[in-house]
Design an enzyme around this catalytic site. Structure first.
Site, PDB file in Angstrom:
ATOM      1  N   ARG A 232      36.092 -11.182  35.495  1.00 18.97           N
ATOM      2  CA  ARG A 232      36.397 -12.020  35.793  1.00 18.97           C
ATOM      3  C   ARG A 232      37.568 -11.503  36.272  1.00 18.97           C
ATOM      4  O   ARG A 232      38.214 -10.816  35.984  1.00 18.97           O
ATOM      5  CB  ARG A 232      37.409 -13.745  35.627  1.00 18.97           C
ATOM      6  N   GLU A 261      38.600 -14.585  45.254  1.00 20.41           N
ATOM      7  CA  GLU A 261      37.275 -14.067  45.928  1.00 20.41           C
ATOM      8  C   GLU A 261      37.388 -15.107  47.348  1.00 20.41           C
ATOM      9  O   GLU A 261      37.834 -16.558  47.149  1.00 20.41           O
ATOM     10  CB  GLU A 261      36.040 -14.343  45.126  1.00 20.41           C
ATOM     11  N   HIS A 279      30.214 -11.107  43.687  1.00 20.10           N
ATOM     12  CA  HIS A 279      29.817 -11.721  42.489  1.00 20.10           C
ATOM     13  C   HIS A 279      28.401 -12.134  42.174  1.00 20.10           C
ATOM     14  O   HIS A 279      28.289 -13.479  42.189  1.00 20.10           O
ATOM     15  CB  HIS A 279      31.152 -12.580  42.322  1.00 20.10           C
TER      16      HIS A 279
END
Ligand code: DGY
Length: 315
Positions: A232, A261, A279
């Site tokens: 993360r 993000e 991601h």
């Protein structure tokens, strides 16, 4: 009548969306021009499908008065307000296990890509720098190096297992030592970073791990060190990361996740010693199919009145 389910983003390979469509009346929130209007139209929805990164906050749950079950397409629980779900009696399922290998493969890919300058080399060729007579500077070998793991759960251990073929020494930092793991425990994160050539972030996100990777850790990792993050973005203080890279106090970074993000700190975009991916650590057809099937299985179990296959730990 089919139960109504809100879906926050398109899921997995097409068979997953097809199966959802067949079993439920879907509210496709990502397609809605007016999110509030779409939520108002979903007032009878009993199910919600979300991802590890989108999660579900209390406001979203409040907007869905009939909500009984959340099925997360992911293993991270940090973006889901579990206490709010518990207070409402909402069941929460997630997809542990099935993405371990895919994410671990990606971590190894990032380590090799950074150490062997794959992305930089690709740019070097495409931009004509090689054809112009220049030589790319040397990479380095992961063989026999020391790799520190911040977090040593399923994913960290799988990465260490894969890297064992390179003869690495594995260290890990966790709040307390773990039993029966083939890696050395370090109670001090800065100390572990100082001993490591590569530091892999593979812990859970959330308030307990926020900004754990700060200037002290990055400086200890050092000018030849590589930071890899497949967990993360919140675990890394991005301001400290940018400053450490700019000052040459950290050698390189390979990042699949970011604090906000899809925004990425602008300074990172121009750095040759940084690899950035959107991601996608679990982003293979095989892994997303397995995750999607578990999302479906949890929904099916709930609506059949059975226990969830993989309930979230505190739900
Ligand atoms: C997860 O499983 O939580 C991944 O990060 C996808 O969001």
């Amino acid at each position: 009548m089919k139960p109504e389910v809100v879906v926050l983003s398109r899921l997995g390979p097409p068979p997953i969306m097809d199966a959802l469509e067949t079993a439920y009346r879907l509210h496709r929130l990502w397609e809605a021009g007016d999110r509030q209007k779409a939520l108002d139209a979903a007032s009878s929805a009993r199910g919600l499908v979300t991802t590890g990164s989108l999660g579900a906050d209390a406001a979203l749950m409040d907007a869905l008065p009939a909500l009984e079950m959340i099925s997360i397409n992911g293993v991270g629980l940090d973006a889901v307000d579990l206490p709010a779900a518990k207070a409402r009696g909402i069941s929460v399922g997630y997809t542990p296990g099935v993405l371990t290998e895919g994410v671990a493969d990606m971590a190894v890919a990032l380590i090799l890509a950074a150490s062997r300058k794959l992305v930089e080399g690709d740019r070097f060729v495409r931009e004509g720098t090689w054809a112009g007579g220049a030589k790319l500077s040397l990479g380095w070998s992961i063989r026999a190096k020391t790799v520190g793991f911040l977090g040593f759960g399923r994913i960290g251990r799988e990465i260490a297992k894969l890297l064992s073929v390179f003869g690495i020494t594995a260290l890990y930092h966790e709040p307390a030592p773990l039993e029966a793991v083939a890696a050395g425990y370090c109670d001090d994160l800065v100390g572990m970073a100082g001993e490591s050539d590569v530091l892999v972030v593979c812990c859970a996100g959330g308030s307990s791990t926020k900004d754990l990777i700060n200037a002290s850790v990055l400086t200890a990792l050092g000018p030849d060190g590589l930071l890899v993050n497949i967990a993360r973005g919140s675990v890394v203080c991005e301001a400290d990361l940018v400053a450490s890279l700019e000052a040459g106090q950290l050698g390189a970074a390979a990042l699949d996740v970011f604090a906000d993000e899809p925004k990425v700190p602008e300074a990172l975009l121009t750095m040759d010693n940084v690899i950035l991916t959107p991601h996608i650590a679990s982003g293979t057809t095989e892994t997303r199919m397995a995750m999607g099937q578990l999302v479906l299985a949890n929904l099916e179990a709930y609506f059949a009145g059975k226990p969830l296959i993989t309930p979230a730990p505190t739900s």
